[in-house]
Design a protein around this motif. Structure first.
Motif, PDB file in Angstrom:
ATOM      1  N   TYR A  23      16.674  35.359 -23.884  1.00 32.00           N
ATOM      2  CA  TYR A  23      15.554  35.942 -24.630  1.00 32.00           C
ATOM      3  C   TYR A  23      15.563  37.469 -24.609  1.00 32.00           C
ATOM      4  CZ  TYR A  23      13.420  31.403 -25.402  1.00 32.00           C
ATOM      5  OH  TYR A  23      13.169  30.113 -25.827  1.00 32.00           O
ATOM      6  N   GLY A  24      16.652  38.055 -24.127  1.00 29.40           N
ATOM      7  CA  GLY A  24      16.812  39.502 -24.228  1.00 29.40           C
ATOM      8  C   GLY A  24      16.106  40.317 -23.167  1.00 29.40           C
ATOM      9  N   PRO A  49      37.015  32.354 -18.754  1.00 30.31           N
ATOM     10  CA  PRO A  49      36.018  33.239 -18.140  1.00 30.31           C
ATOM     11  C   PRO A  49      34.600  32.811 -18.471  1.00 30.31           C
ATOM     12  CG  PRO A  49      37.025  34.299 -20.038  1.00 30.31           C
ATOM     13  CD  PRO A  49      37.817  33.035 -19.794  1.00 30.31           C
ATOM     14  N   LEU A  50      33.669  33.207 -17.613  1.00 28.10           N
ATOM     15  CA  LEU A  50      32.272  32.832 -17.810  1.00 28.10           C
ATOM     16  C   LEU A  50      31.723  33.378 -19.121  1.00 28.10           C
ATOM     17  CD1 LEU A  50      29.878  31.385 -16.399  1.00 28.10           C
ATOM     18  CD2 LEU A  50      29.153  33.639 -15.601  1.00 28.10           C
ATOM     19  N   THR A  51      32.250  34.485 -19.583  1.00 29.37           N
ATOM     20  CA  THR A  51      31.760  35.050 -20.843  1.00 29.37           C
ATOM     21  C   THR A  51      31.945  34.075 -22.003  1.00 29.37           C
ATOM     22  OG1 THR A  51      33.900  36.196 -21.004  1.00 29.37           O
ATOM     23  CG2 THR A  51      32.013  37.476 -20.191  1.00 29.37           C
ATOM     24  N   ARG A  58      24.828  31.287 -26.307  1.00 24.70           N
ATOM     25  CA  ARG A  58      24.152  32.128 -27.293  1.00 24.70           C
ATOM     26  C   ARG A  58      24.216  31.494 -28.680  1.00 24.70           C
ATOM     27  NH1 ARG A  58      20.668  35.841 -26.328  1.00 24.70           N
ATOM     28  NH2 ARG A  58      22.000  37.240 -25.122  1.00 24.70           N
ATOM     29  N   ALA A  59      25.319  30.811 -28.971  1.00 22.72           N
ATOM     30  CA  ALA A  59      25.512  30.226 -30.294  1.00 22.72           C
ATOM     31  C   ALA A  59      24.670  28.974 -30.510  1.00 22.72           C
ATOM     32  CB  ALA A  59      26.994  29.903 -30.511  1.00 22.72           C
ATOM     33  N   ALA A 100      21.659  20.579 -11.983  1.00 25.64           N
ATOM     34  CA  ALA A 100      22.219  20.955 -13.277  1.00 25.64           C
ATOM     35  C   ALA A 100      21.205  21.776 -14.062  1.00 25.64           C
ATOM     36  CB  ALA A 100      22.623  19.712 -14.072  1.00 25.64           C
ATOM     37  N   VAL A 101      21.710  22.436 -15.093  1.00 28.28           N
ATOM     38  CA  VAL A 101      20.863  23.191 -16.024  1.00 28.28           C
ATOM     39  C   VAL A 101      21.009  22.567 -17.405  1.00 28.28           C
ATOM     40  CG1 VAL A 101      20.494  25.413 -17.166  1.00 28.28           C
ATOM     41  CG2 VAL A 101      21.037  25.347 -14.720  1.00 28.28           C
ATOM     42  N   ILE A 102      19.894  22.314 -18.063  1.00 26.26           N
ATOM     43  CA  ILE A 102      19.894  21.767 -19.415  1.00 26.26           C
ATOM     44  C   ILE A 102      19.541  22.877 -20.396  1.00 26.26           C
ATOM     45  CG2 ILE A 102      18.760  20.163 -20.999  1.00 26.26           C
ATOM     46  CD1 ILE A 102      18.242  18.335 -18.617  1.00 26.26           C
ATOM     47  N   VAL A 103      20.286  22.964 -21.480  1.00 27.65           N
ATOM     48  CA  VAL A 103      20.021  23.948 -22.531  1.00 27.65           C
ATOM     49  C   VAL A 103      19.786  23.201 -23.843  1.00 27.65           C
ATOM     50  CG1 VAL A 103      20.904  25.933 -23.811  1.00 27.65           C
ATOM     51  CG2 VAL A 103      21.437  25.683 -21.372  1.00 27.65           C
ATOM     52  N   ARG A 104      18.655  23.489 -24.485  1.00 29.06           N
ATOM     53  CA  ARG A 104      18.315  22.830 -25.745  1.00 29.06           C
ATOM     54  C   ARG A 104      19.138  23.413 -26.888  1.00 29.06           C
ATOM     55  NH1 ARG A 104      13.766  19.835 -26.268  1.00 29.06           N
ATOM     56  NH2 ARG A 104      13.625  20.422 -28.466  1.00 29.06           N
ATOM     57  N   ASP A 105      19.616  22.528 -27.739  1.00 29.69           N
ATOM     58  CA  ASP A 105      20.382  22.922 -28.923  1.00 29.69           C
ATOM     59  C   ASP A 105      19.433  23.007 -30.119  1.00 29.69           C
ATOM     60  OD1 ASP A 105      22.163  22.721 -31.326  1.00 29.69           O
ATOM     61  OD2 ASP A 105      23.707  22.400 -29.801  1.00 29.69           O
ATOM     62  N   ALA A 106      19.752  23.889 -31.059  1.00 33.45           N
ATOM     63  CA  ALA A 106      18.953  23.969 -32.286  1.00 33.45           C
ATOM     64  C   ALA A 106      19.026  22.665 -33.070  1.00 33.45           C
ATOM     65  CB  ALA A 106      19.441  25.132 -33.148  1.00 33.45           C
TER      66      ALA A 106
END
Length: 251
Positions: A23-24, A49-51, A58-59, A100-106
């Motif tokens: 979120y910047g 790499p982690l990047t 981000r995508a 674990a970490v969950i990340v929501r997709d668009a």
């Protein structure tokens, strides 16, 4: 049994940093520094790499979602992790000692699960993408989690005081609890973390330090039936705190 693995969660701070970065609120450099402090050298499981992982997040991350885009999931003895049963992600997250970490997709039909594999010097991230709904989260407000931890703290502190330990191994229980609380808080959280969440994390660290003081430092397991029951409250507080942080970052 590794007591510290049950009551401490570096992944808690990792999830908060990821949310703040998405979120910047934090720069990529600061995020990478924090992740190195939390888990040493960082890379993907295939040695990229982690990047590359950050660019991928981000995508796909749904930053317009009304629900938190990043969520922490933890599990412990007698408590299954909130991931699809039988999945590789669930199996790994249940045994890695971290969660674990969950990340929501668009795209609502997809969800991403990041599972760390941690050794003494390196964290390797496994990225799983699920195309079916994940188990519903047990939503607990920060206030509810804080109330549970307050009660747990008071109960555990009374237990320690009642024991009256004065041994060569541990002459000052309060001092040891304080020192361990400082350890659990290192290396800290992003500056954008709301005060309410910071208080909740600090409470979780305090209770974790009490549990470790009695069971690991004092070597006394007579209180295990009472103290082991605190683990669930610690995990709940950490997960609720992450959810609240990420929701506030999105505002």
């Amino acid at each position: 049994m590794d007591m510290r693995a049950e009551v401490w969660s570096p992944l808690q701070n990792t999830a908060v940093w990821l949310g703040a970065w998405l979120y910047g609120h934090e720069s990529t450099d600061d995020l990478l520094d924090a992740l190195r402090d939390l888990g040493g050298s960082q890379e993907l499981a295939d040695a990229r790499p982690l990047t590359d992982m950050l660019a991928g997040l981000r995508a796909v991350a749904d930053l317009k979602s009304e629900e938190p885009v990043v969520r922490l999931v933890l599990a412990g003895p007698g408590e299954a992790i909130a991931l699809p049963a039988g999945s590789e992600a669930a199996a790994m997250a249940s045994t890695n000692g971290a969660g674990a970490v969950i990340v929501r997709d668009a795209d609502r039909e997809h969800a991403h699960v990041l599972v760390p594999e941690i050794d003494a010097t390196t964290t390797r991230w496994h990225w799983f993408t699920h195309t079916h709904p994940l188990p519903a989260a047990a939503w607990v407000s920060p206030g509810e989690a804080d109330a549970l931890l307050t009660q747990a703290t008071e109960r555990a502190a009374r237990m320690i005081e009642a024991l009256g330990y004065r041994t060569d191994a541990l002459a000052n229980p309060r001092l040891t609890v304080g020192a361990l609380s400082d350890f659990y808080d290192t290396p800290g959280l992003p500056s954008a973390v709301p005060a309410r969440a910071a208080k909740l994390f600090a409470r979780a660290d305090r209770v974790a330090a009490i549990v470790e003081t009695v069971t690991a430092r004092m070597g006394d397991h007579s209180l295990d039936p009472q103290l082991l029951g605190l683990w669930r409250h610690i995990r709940t507080a950490r997960m609720a705190g992450v959810t609240y942080c990420v929701a506030e970052f999105s505002r």
